[in-house]
Motif scaffolding. Structure first.
Motif, PDB file in Angstrom:
ATOM      1  N   PHE A 144       0.519  -0.998  -0.137  1.00 34.30           N
ATOM      2  CA  PHE A 144       0.309  -0.023  -0.037  1.00 34.30           C
ATOM      3  C   PHE A 144       1.006   1.476   0.528  1.00 34.30           C
ATOM      4  O   PHE A 144       0.784   2.649  -0.558  1.00 34.30           O
ATOM      5  N   GLY A 145       1.523   0.824   0.190  1.00 30.88           N
ATOM      6  CA  GLY A 145       2.648   2.289   0.626  1.00 30.88           C
ATOM      7  C   GLY A 145       3.275   2.815  -1.191  1.00 30.88           C
ATOM      8  O   GLY A 145       3.574   4.122  -1.106  1.00 30.88           O
ATOM      9  N   THR A 146       3.637   2.019  -1.361  1.00 28.79           N
ATOM     10  CA  THR A 146       4.318   2.274  -2.790  1.00 28.79           C
ATOM     11  C   THR A 146       3.255   2.705  -3.660  1.00 28.79           C
ATOM     12  O   THR A 146       3.355   3.669  -4.263  1.00 28.79           O
ATOM     13  N   LEU A 147       2.599   1.712  -3.631  1.00 30.90           N
ATOM     14  CA  LEU A 147       0.950   2.416  -4.663  1.00 30.90           C
ATOM     15  C   LEU A 147       0.294   3.798  -4.583  1.00 30.90           C
ATOM     16  O   LEU A 147       0.659   4.352  -5.093  1.00 30.90           O
ATOM     17  N   THR A 199       8.308   5.405  -7.643  1.00 27.44           N
ATOM     18  CA  THR A 199       9.353   4.371  -7.240  1.00 27.44           C
ATOM     19  C   THR A 199       8.792   2.954  -8.381  1.00 27.44           C
ATOM     20  O   THR A 199       8.002   2.743  -8.557  1.00 27.44           O
ATOM     21  N   TYR A 200       8.961   3.380  -9.759  1.00 23.83           N
ATOM     22  CA  TYR A 200       9.438   2.628 -10.671  1.00 23.83           C
ATOM     23  C   TYR A 200       9.963   1.074 -10.286  1.00 23.83           C
ATOM     24  O   TYR A 200       9.203  -0.225 -10.495  1.00 23.83           O
ATOM     25  N   SER A 201      10.806   1.192  -9.769  1.00 28.88           N
ATOM     26  CA  SER A 201      11.814  -0.155  -9.683  1.00 28.88           C
ATOM     27  C   SER A 201      11.380  -0.806  -8.584  1.00 28.88           C
ATOM     28  O   SER A 201      10.957  -2.252  -8.408  1.00 28.88           O
ATOM     29  N   THR A 202      10.869  -0.553  -7.215  1.00 30.56           N
ATOM     30  CA  THR A 202      10.063  -0.972  -5.784  1.00 30.56           C
ATOM     31  C   THR A 202       9.143  -1.449  -6.607  1.00 30.56           C
ATOM     32  O   THR A 202       8.536  -2.418  -6.255  1.00 30.56           O
TER      33      THR A 202
END
Length: 123
Positions: free
Chosen positions: A34-37, A74-77
């Motif tokens: 959820f954080g990265t989203l 962040t696309y990599s994450t």
């Protein structure tokens, strides 16, 4: 001077990304990212807003668009977490996460552009 704007934006965006990710993940006991989203959707919206602001200067775009949003999102994450969900035997979650990330990011960017165009063209 542009490089300085990018560096300052990134110096704010990177800690904002980390702190937001940790705060959002603490609210959920689930392994879903959820954080990265969240940071990717917020960053897409902000970048759309800046892009829609047709009167923004190169310095503002470098500071907010390239520096802040580049460090916040962040696309990599996103890619790593999608693969990790697959490896953990959660293919539906992986596909759902990827689809939601892309759809919500595009929607947020589009909304940001529309709002930016409206606000800056009205001024």
């Amino acid at each position: 001077m542009t490089l300085l704007f990018v560096a300052i934006g990134a110096a704010v965006g990177a800690p904002a990304r980390y702190l937001t990710d940790r705060a959002i993940q603490r609210l959920h006991s689930d392994r879903f990212p959820f954080g990265t989203l969240t940071v990717n959707i917020v960053g897409s919206f902000v970048l759309g807003l800046v892009t829609g602001g047709t009167v923004t200067t190169t310095g503002v775009y470098a500071l907010v668009g390239t520096g802040f949003c580049g460090a916040l999102t962040t696309y990599s994450t996103f890619g790593y977490e999608t693969v990790r969900l697959l490896e953990q035997g959660a293919p539906r979650r992986a596909v759902g996460y990827a689809a939601l990330s892309i759809a919500a990011g595009l929607g947020a960017a589009s909304a940001g552009v529309a709002i930016g165009l409206t606000v800056w063209n009205a001024a």
